[in-house]
Design an enzyme around this catalytic site. Structure first.
Site, PDB file in Angstrom:
ATOM      1  N   HIS A   1       4.967   7.570   1.646  1.00 17.45           N
ATOM      2  CA  HIS A   1       5.977   6.757   2.316  1.00 17.45           C
ATOM      3  C   HIS A   1       6.193   5.510   1.304  1.00 17.45           C
ATOM      4  O   HIS A   1       5.414   4.733   1.154  1.00 17.45           O
ATOM      5  CB  HIS A   1       5.621   6.229   3.675  1.00 17.45           C
ATOM      6  CG  HIS A   1       5.415   7.341   4.885  1.00 17.45           C
ATOM      7  ND1 HIS A   1       4.569   7.180   5.754  1.00 17.45           N
ATOM      8  CD2 HIS A   1       6.364   8.512   5.100  1.00 17.45           C
ATOM      9  CE1 HIS A   1       4.704   8.131   6.692  1.00 17.45           C
ATOM     10  NE2 HIS A   1       5.676   9.135   6.128  1.00 17.45           N
TER      11      HIS A   1
ATOM     12  N   PHE B   1       1.041   2.851   1.629  1.00 20.68           N
ATOM     13  CA  PHE B   1      -0.274   3.272   1.586  1.00 20.68           C
ATOM     14  C   PHE B   1      -0.689   4.352   2.236  1.00 20.68           C
ATOM     15  O   PHE B   1      -1.641   4.500   2.884  1.00 20.68           O
ATOM     16  CB  PHE B   1      -1.052   2.086   1.822  1.00 20.68           C
ATOM     17  CG  PHE B   1      -0.952   0.835   0.988  1.00 20.68           C
ATOM     18  CD1 PHE B   1      -1.282   0.919  -0.417  1.00 20.68           C
ATOM     19  CD2 PHE B   1      -0.258  -0.219   1.447  1.00 20.68           C
ATOM     20  CE1 PHE B   1      -1.289  -0.316  -1.249  1.00 20.68           C
ATOM     21  CE2 PHE B   1       0.005  -1.354   0.525  1.00 20.68           C
ATOM     22  CZ  PHE B   1      -0.591  -1.386  -0.939  1.00 20.68           C
ATOM     23  N   HIS B   2       0.179   5.426   2.124  1.00 14.96           N
ATOM     24  CA  HIS B   2       0.131   6.664   3.062  1.00 14.96           C
ATOM     25  C   HIS B   2       0.106   7.964   2.165  1.00 14.96           C
ATOM     26  O   HIS B   2       0.915   8.912   2.335  1.00 14.96           O
ATOM     27  CB  HIS B   2       1.354   6.847   3.987  1.00 14.96           C
ATOM     28  CG  HIS B   2       1.406   5.684   5.244  1.00 14.96           C
ATOM     29  ND1 HIS B   2       2.542   5.437   5.779  1.00 14.96           N
ATOM     30  CD2 HIS B   2       0.472   4.713   5.439  1.00 14.96           C
ATOM     31  CE1 HIS B   2       2.295   4.171   6.547  1.00 14.96           C
ATOM     32  NE2 HIS B   2       1.145   3.811   6.359  1.00 14.96           N
ATOM     33  N   PRO B   3      -0.703   7.815   1.062  1.00 12.95           N
ATOM     34  CA  PRO B   3      -0.800   9.186   0.352  1.00 12.95           C
ATOM     35  C   PRO B   3      -1.315  10.526   1.168  1.00 12.95           C
ATOM     36  O   PRO B   3      -2.386  10.158   2.010  1.00 12.95           O
ATOM     37  CB  PRO B   3      -1.656   8.780  -0.889  1.00 12.95           C
ATOM     38  CG  PRO B   3      -2.621   7.769  -0.363  1.00 12.95           C
ATOM     39  CD  PRO B   3      -1.727   7.027   0.441  1.00 12.95           C
TER      40      PRO B   3
END
Length: 565
Positions: A301, A474-476
């Site tokens: 995101h 910070f949503h890999p």
């Protein structure tokens, strides 16, 4: 001489700690849990105080501090890609927003071949199993789980209420629970915080109940080197301890479970010889199994901030001043209350920008101060901001190991903003956010627009701002996706295709990124697969009702119309 266990779990993060705790509930099962970082020191305010969430991102004790390759559609910027390091993994350093995603995300997963039991109603019992919500259980929330969830309370910052009301005045729904019947709309946001005002990481919630079990061995500062194979069967791992170059070997009688996250899990598989043949051969890594999807399908995101001056002294700006911080810290330390006991993300929302989106494609986090997520560039006055980001970008990236060296970070490319949909969503999102911020509910507080600035209006100006200022949320995820197609890495139980005794269980196995923050869903995935590993019957499907927008309009008529370019 190597040690031997039934299961070896690589990574003591959100998924790994959940798995270790559930597997060792069976007293006859032995588990080795390896973590490259250190303990979660309970007296370190940087990880334990919710309001201090920016601090772990500023150093490397708790953060892998990965960087992307130059992103071609973002002016060649090397983008930050923080990942948690230490017991708890990214649940030790995340923003503590307890958001599960939209029901339609999981129903979409279940439409993919081989994933039929991943519907929302199949997943909801596992969300509930993991959770203890402070106001008690209901059809959507749990009351006996390891993850403590706090709800916003009366008397919190008035800006939270004003921002939710502004969203409703702009024509969007009001929702009382972003994880309940209806995600779409604006409302209070739950957070992963204990009743004593501490971060509810999986180290605290899960490992605290498991770490004294004689059948669980936890090794910290243990950097996994590679998975060991006998033919196509995983039989163990080698790892490095601290600064030593000596490989330690551990053997697994049943399975090796890789739970190292969306960056490190595909990298470990590749270093071990499981991945795209051409990449492995270019690195002189012997090919154990040619699996082209390892490291592909990477998703994230992207978000940006719209910041405003606040005309009343109600923002958190004074808490940024050093002379006020000792009192805030003392109240938090000794009472577990006050500003320090909240992550300050207590309101948010989800909207659709256009009718073609059948469930929300934009997420908001509201913050009663104007500052970057990592704590930098705080505006030196009272202010507030909306974090706005797109949820399901068509952009796809990849992770590639650079060498056999476990200490070398991989090559990371997300391909942010690489599709026309990305640009359209962000332009729409900025303009709709301005309309929300212009509503009467914010009249008592709203000053000038600090960022992007009122003069940034045209598509070209907005695009320039996006390229220069958008950041990762910070949503890999999704880099070892579940499924049955040629690019799938694991099946619906996390078992690596073409291999035996090898699973991946973490955010990397999501086939498609969800609508919202990832931590709660990562824990749910581990809860669900732990039952599969243990041979237990799945929890009964939920019968809870949930909202489907169908042909409902994207929004109603705003209370105040706003003219924009």
């Amino acid at each position: 001489m190597s040690q031997e266990f039934d299961y070896i779990i690589v990574g003591a993060g959100s998924a790994g700690n959940t798995l270790a705790t559930r597997l060792t509930e069976d007293a006859g099962v032995t588990v080795l849990l390896l973590e490259a970082g250190g303990p979660d020191y309970r007296f370190d305010f940087r990880t334990q105080m919710p309001a201090a969430l920016a601090f772990p991102l500023q150093g490397r004790r708790y953060n892998w501090a990965y960087e992307t390759d130059p992103e071609p559609h973002m002016d060649g910027r090397r983008m930050e890609c923080g990942r948690g390091k230490g017991l708890g993994g990214s649940s030790l350093i995340n923003g503590m927003c307890y958001i599960r995603g939209n029901a339609m995300d999981f129903d979409g997963w279940a439409e993919l071949p081989g994933l039929q039991d991943w519907t929302y109603l199949d997943c909801l019992p596992y969300f509930r199993k993991a959770e203890t919500r402070d106001i008690g259980p209901n059809d959507y929330h749990g009351g006996e789980g390891p993850v403590s969830v706090a709800t916003p309370k009366a008397g919190n910052n008035p800006l939270f209420h004003a921002m939710v009301e502004a969203g409703v005045q702009a024509g969007y729904p009001r929702t009382e629970d972003l994880n309940g019947y209806q995600q779409e709309g604006f409302g209070p946001m739950d957070r992963s915080v204990t009743k004593n005002g501490r971060r509810s990481s999986t180290a605290r919630g899960y490992l605290d109940q498991a770490k004294k079990r004689p059948n669980l061995t936890i090794v910290t500062h243990a950097l996994s080197d590679r998975v060991l194979f006998d033919g196509k069967r995983a039989v163990g791992v080698t790892y490095l301890v601290g600064d030593s170059e000596e490989r330690v070997e551990a053997r697994a009688r049943k399975e090796v479970i890789v739970s190292s996250g969306a960056i490190a899990s595909p990298q470990l598989l590749q270093r071990s010889g499981v991945g795209p043949r051409a990449l492995l051969e270019s690195l002189d890594i012997p090919v154990v199994h040619d699996l082209p999807g390892v490291g592909e399908n990477l998703q994230d995101h992207l978000e940006l901030y719209l910041q405003y001056a606040c005309t009343q002294p109600v923002s958190l700006y004074p808490s940024l001043l050093w002379w006020n911080q000792p009192a805030i810290g003392a109240e938090w330390m000794f009472k577990g209350t006050g500003i320090g006991a909240s992550n300050q993300f207590e309101a948010g929302g989800f909207i659709r920008t256009r009718p073609e989106f059948k469930w929300p494609n934009i997420q908001y986090h509201f913050l009663p101060v104007a500052i970057n997520y990592n704590g930098s560039n705080g505006v030196k006055e009272h202010g507030f901001q909306a974090h706005m980001g797109s949820m399901r970008s068509p952009a796809r990236g990849r992770i590639q190991a650079k060498s056999k060296d476990p200490r070398q970070h991989p090559s990371i490319l997300f391909n942010y903003m690489s599709t026309e949909q990305d640009w359209q969503e962000f332009r729409d999102g900025i303009r709709l956010t301005r309309e929300i911020m212009a509503q009467p509910a914010l009249d008592p507080y709203r000053g000038r627009e600090i960022s992007p600035g009122a003069d940034v209006q045209t598509d070209e100006q907005l695009d320039k701002f996006i390229r220069e200022h958008a950041e990762t949320a910070f949503h890999p995820s999704c880099s070892c996706k579940m499924g049955t197609d040629d690019m799938a890495v694991v099946d619906g139980e996390g078992r690596v295709h073409g291999m035996k005794g090898l699973r991946v269980v973490d955010a990397s196995i999501m086939p498609l990124i969800i609508t919202g923050n990832l931590n709660a869903t990562t824990i749910m995935i581990a809860e669900k697969i732990s039952d599969k590993i243990r041979g237990r019957k799945p929890l009964p499907r939920s019968t809870a009702k949930y909202y489907v927008a169908g042909d409902a309009p994207v929004k109603g008529k705003p209370m105040r119309e706003v003219k924009q370019a």
